[in-house]
Enzyme design. Structure first.
Site, mmCIF file in Angstrom:
data_model
loop_
_atom_site.group_PDB
_atom_site.id
_atom_site.type_symbol
_atom_site.label_atom_id
_atom_site.label_comp_id
_atom_site.label_asym_id
_atom_site.label_seq_id
_atom_site.Cartn_x
_atom_site.Cartn_y
_atom_site.Cartn_z
ATOM 1 N N CYS A 135 -7.049 3.165 9.981
ATOM 2 C CA CYS A 135 -5.888 3.063 9.077
ATOM 3 C C CYS A 135 -6.175 3.715 7.728
ATOM 4 O O CYS A 135 -5.324 4.405 7.180
ATOM 5 C CB CYS A 135 -5.524 1.596 8.799
ATOM 6 S SG CYS A 135 -5.620 0.504 10.209
ATOM 7 N N ASP A 136 -7.356 3.478 7.173
ATOM 8 C CA ASP A 136 -7.596 3.820 5.764
ATOM 9 C C ASP A 136 -8.622 4.918 5.532
ATOM 10 O O ASP A 136 -8.770 5.383 4.396
ATOM 11 C CB ASP A 136 -8.047 2.554 5.003
ATOM 12 C CG ASP A 136 -6.981 1.473 5.046
ATOM 13 O OD1 ASP A 136 -5.785 1.830 5.012
ATOM 14 O OD2 ASP A 136 -7.331 0.290 5.112
ATOM 15 N N CYS A 146 -10.236 -1.539 8.379
ATOM 16 C CA CYS A 146 -9.756 -0.649 9.430
ATOM 17 C C CYS A 146 -9.980 0.809 9.040
ATOM 18 O O CYS A 146 -9.269 1.337 8.167
ATOM 19 C CB CYS A 146 -8.269 -0.911 9.682
ATOM 20 S SG CYS A 146 -7.537 0.204 10.885
#
Ligand code: NAP
Length: 316
Positions: A139-140, A136
């Site tokens: 997200c990261d 992701c």
């Protein structure tokens, strides 16, 4: 053992969508039970850091899952850790079969069982999950500012996420097993316009290696020449597809060609009383906040459905 227990709402899946749905169902005072076969919190429970859940500036996925669980339980949600193995559509009541042999019946069902990202299944992938390996970018990606990352895949997701990562990372290698992308032309054009993205064609990632704490390189193989090479990178983002959890979707429920459940704006499927929310549902984007919002919508609509069925039954 609760054989033939009858509920107003059964929720399948204990991720953000299912837990949010449970919270809303409890507040609507409908008799509800939630089944989760694995980790409460679903996929987020294994996320290292969540920075984009509104109102919470930074939290580990595990802690966010705990908060969602605690909140839903605070309103009295009944949670059963058991696997749902099949669902039979009924006229008045739908049936939910558990792996332990128990059978539950329910007026409404909320399918919130998500799905799973496809894995490469190579050495280092599981070991460095959350320490360099990610599925992701939203997200990261932030953790790889000014670093070098490898993106694996050649579809729309890989193309979109590579472009997203190129705004953060200093270098993005797009490693694809063929010499042409599956991604839409508009996305391919965006990729080409990014000087920080370098495609690596006809190449597969064989291993992800590091110092035990962080990723340092990947070993790649040219699928035509067979040549092996080391590519230095601190992050590896894998986008080779996502599989919805079809086991809990009865055949009567309409899905798209990829197996995601098609719903209306109330998260209701084509089968009356069956709702879907979160990553299992066909929609524009998958995010924790979207899954939670979906869960709330499905619960409000399911509660309304339950009430309408009760009122109907009381009319002589
Ligand atoms: P996808 O279209 O299935 O593409 C997966 C990619 O990963 C393909 O390029 C495939 O290579 C590669 N791949 C698969 N298994 C692999 C393996 N074991 N090793 C190396 N490479 C592997 O998946 P997706 O990109 O996640 O897209 C899923 C769906 O969502 C698609 O229908 C897509 O159109 C849609 N989507 C749309 C948008 C948008 O419209 N903005 C954005 C994201 C996703 P091959 O090409 O060689 O098979």
């Amino acid at each position: 053992m609760e054989n033939n227990a009858v509920y107003d709402v059964v929720i399948v899946g204990g991720g953000p969508a299912g837990l949010a749905a449970g919270l809303y169902c409890q507040r609507a005072a409908v008799r509800t039970v939630l089944f989760e076969k694995g980790l409460i919190g679903g996929q987020i429970a294994i996320s290292k850091e969540v920075e984009n859940y509104p109102g919470i500036e930074g939290i580990t996925g595990f802690d966010l899952a705990e908060k969602l669980l605690h909140h839903a339980k605070g309103f009295g949600l009944q949670i059963v850790q058991e696997e749902v193995v099949s669902i039979q559509v009924g006229r008045d009541l739908h049936s939910v079969q558990l792996a332990n042999g128990d059978l539950y019946r329910t007026t409404a069902l909320i399918l919130a069982a998500g799905g799973s990202v496809r894995k490469l299944g190579i050495p280092g992938e599981a070991e460095y999950l959350g320490s360099g390996v990610s599925y992701c970018a939203t997200c990261d990606g932030f953790f790889f500012r000014d670093k070098t990352v490898v993106v694996v895949g050649g579809g729309d997701t890989a193309a979109e996420e590579a472009v997203y990562l190129s705004k953060l990372a200093k270098k993005v290698y797009l490693v694809h097993r063929r010499d042409s992308l599956r991604a839409k032309m508009v996305l391919q054009n965006r990729l080409r316009a990014e000087p920080r993205i370098e495609p690596v064609w006809n190449t597969v990632v064989r291993t992800i290696e590091g110092n035990g704490r962080e990723v340092e390189r990947v070993m790649i193989e040219n699928s035509i020449s067979g040549e092996m090479k080391s590519l230095a990178a601190e992050g590896v983002f894998i986008f080779i597809g996502y599989d919805p959890n079809r086991v809990v979707v009865p055949p009567e429920v309409r899905t798209n060609e990829l197996g995601f459940v098609v719903t209306d704006e109330k998260c209701e499927t084509n089968v009356p009383g069956i709702f879907a929310s979160g990553d299992l549902r066909q929609k524009f984007a998958n995010q924790i906040v979207i899954a939670a919002g979906d869960g709330a919508v499905a619960a409000l609509a399911a509660s309304r459905y339950v009430e309408s069925r009760k009122t109907r039954k009381t009319i002589p």
